[in-house]
Design a protein around this motif. Sequence first.
Motif, short mmCIF file in Angstrom:
data_model
loop_
_atom_site.label_atom_id
_atom_site.label_comp_id
_atom_site.label_asym_id
_atom_site.label_seq_id
_atom_site.Cartn_x
_atom_site.Cartn_y
_atom_site.Cartn_z
N LEU A 148 7.24 23.82 -44.65
CA LEU A 148 6.24 24.74 -44.12
C LEU A 148 4.85 24.26 -44.48
O LEU A 148 4.67 23.44 -45.38
N VAL A 149 3.88 24.80 -43.78
CA VAL A 149 2.49 24.44 -44.08
C VAL A 149 1.64 25.70 -44.04
O VAL A 149 1.95 26.66 -43.33
N ASP A 186 -2.27 21.39 -38.53
CA ASP A 186 -1.06 22.15 -38.91
C ASP A 186 -0.32 22.62 -37.66
O ASP A 186 0.91 22.55 -37.58
N PHE A 187 -1.06 23.12 -36.68
CA PHE A 187 -0.42 23.54 -35.42
C PHE A 187 0.22 22.33 -34.73
O PHE A 187 1.34 22.43 -34.21
N CYS A 188 -0.49 21.20 -34.70
CA CYS A 188 0.05 20.01 -34.01
C CYS A 188 1.37 19.57 -34.61
O CYS A 188 2.33 19.28 -33.89
N TYR A 189 1.41 19.50 -35.95
CA TYR A 189 2.65 19.06 -36.61
C TYR A 189 3.77 20.07 -36.40
O TYR A 189 4.94 19.71 -36.42
N THR A 190 3.42 21.34 -36.24
CA THR A 190 4.46 22.34 -35.95
C THR A 190 4.98 22.13 -34.53
O THR A 190 6.19 22.15 -34.29
N ALA A 191 4.06 21.87 -33.60
CA ALA A 191 4.46 21.60 -32.21
C ALA A 191 5.34 20.35 -32.14
O ALA A 191 6.27 20.27 -31.32
N GLU A 192 5.08 19.40 -33.00
CA GLU A 192 5.77 18.11 -32.98
C GLU A 192 7.12 18.16 -33.70
O GLU A 192 7.90 17.21 -33.64
N GLY A 193 7.39 19.27 -34.41
CA GLY A 193 8.66 19.38 -35.13
C GLY A 193 8.63 18.79 -36.53
O GLY A 193 9.67 18.70 -37.19
N VAL A 194 7.46 18.36 -36.97
CA VAL A 194 7.34 17.86 -38.35
C VAL A 194 7.46 19.04 -39.31
O VAL A 194 8.23 19.02 -40.26
N PHE A 195 6.68 20.07 -39.05
CA PHE A 195 6.79 21.31 -39.81
C PHE A 195 7.61 22.31 -39.00
O PHE A 195 7.54 22.35 -37.76
#
Length: 256
Positions: A148-149, A186-195
């Motif tokens: 999580l972030v 943070d949003f980008c990495y969530t969209a990308e499935g990293v977070f």
Amino acid sequence: MIDKVIQIAKEAGAIVREGFGQNFMIETKGSLTNLVTEYDKKSEKEIINYIKKEFSSHSVLAEESGNHKSGSEYLWVIDPLDGTTNFAHGLPIFSVSIGVQKIGQTICGVVYDVMRDALYSAELGGGAFCNGRKLHVNHNSDIRKSVLVTGFPYNISENPDHAFEHFIAFLKNARAVRRLGSAAIDFCYTAEGVFDGFWEVFLHPWDMCAGKLLVEEAGGIVTDFNGNEINIFSKQILATNRLIHNEMISILNEKY
Ligand code: IPD
Ligand code: CA
Ligand code: CA
């Protein structure tokens, strides 16, 4: 329109990249924790000049210069440098974030992760992409396996909205919790499935306008801490892959 938003985000990003690591002016905005550099201002000027030239009738809401209202149904929501503290201290995690709304609905969003040269973009109904690659949130449904972030508002010392307790609770429940210092990234990495999930309180419209659309267009969901729909003026955001959303809501609503 998206191509032009991408073009100006990259141009502004190039200005910021040139300034990174150089000697530049740093001022504080009210408190010692809230910084603004000359590159926040240079980037914003470049973006607004471009909008004035290409979309002269559109309204603008920008972090450093506020509202430029024109009565148009289009509103550009701009964070010229998201992650100013990182930028000012030499940490290469910062971005340029631009969202465009039509009658209150975000129709396109672009986040440029400057030092990775990663361009994230989304159009309403058209999916989310990074440098042309289609993005999807991840498929993890087990919070114990999640990364999580979060981020903290500049008045974190006042512990707004139980921010400390939420941080501790997620540290105990997730595999790991990160704090990068750029909400847009943070949003980008969530969209990308990293977070798997991202939560934060007291973000501003320019921190979330583009990022919220990116997560939604990548198959994720963005609500407040009770699962209600939000707009860019909301004071709570919870952005997840959908699958851990309810569990995060339960944790955010425990009695502290
Ligand atoms: C900040 C960053 C940070 C978040 C803060 C924001 P700024 O934006 O997005 O991650 O935790 O709440 O204000 O000031 O660097 O544009
Ligand atoms: Ca910001
Ligand atoms: Ca900013």
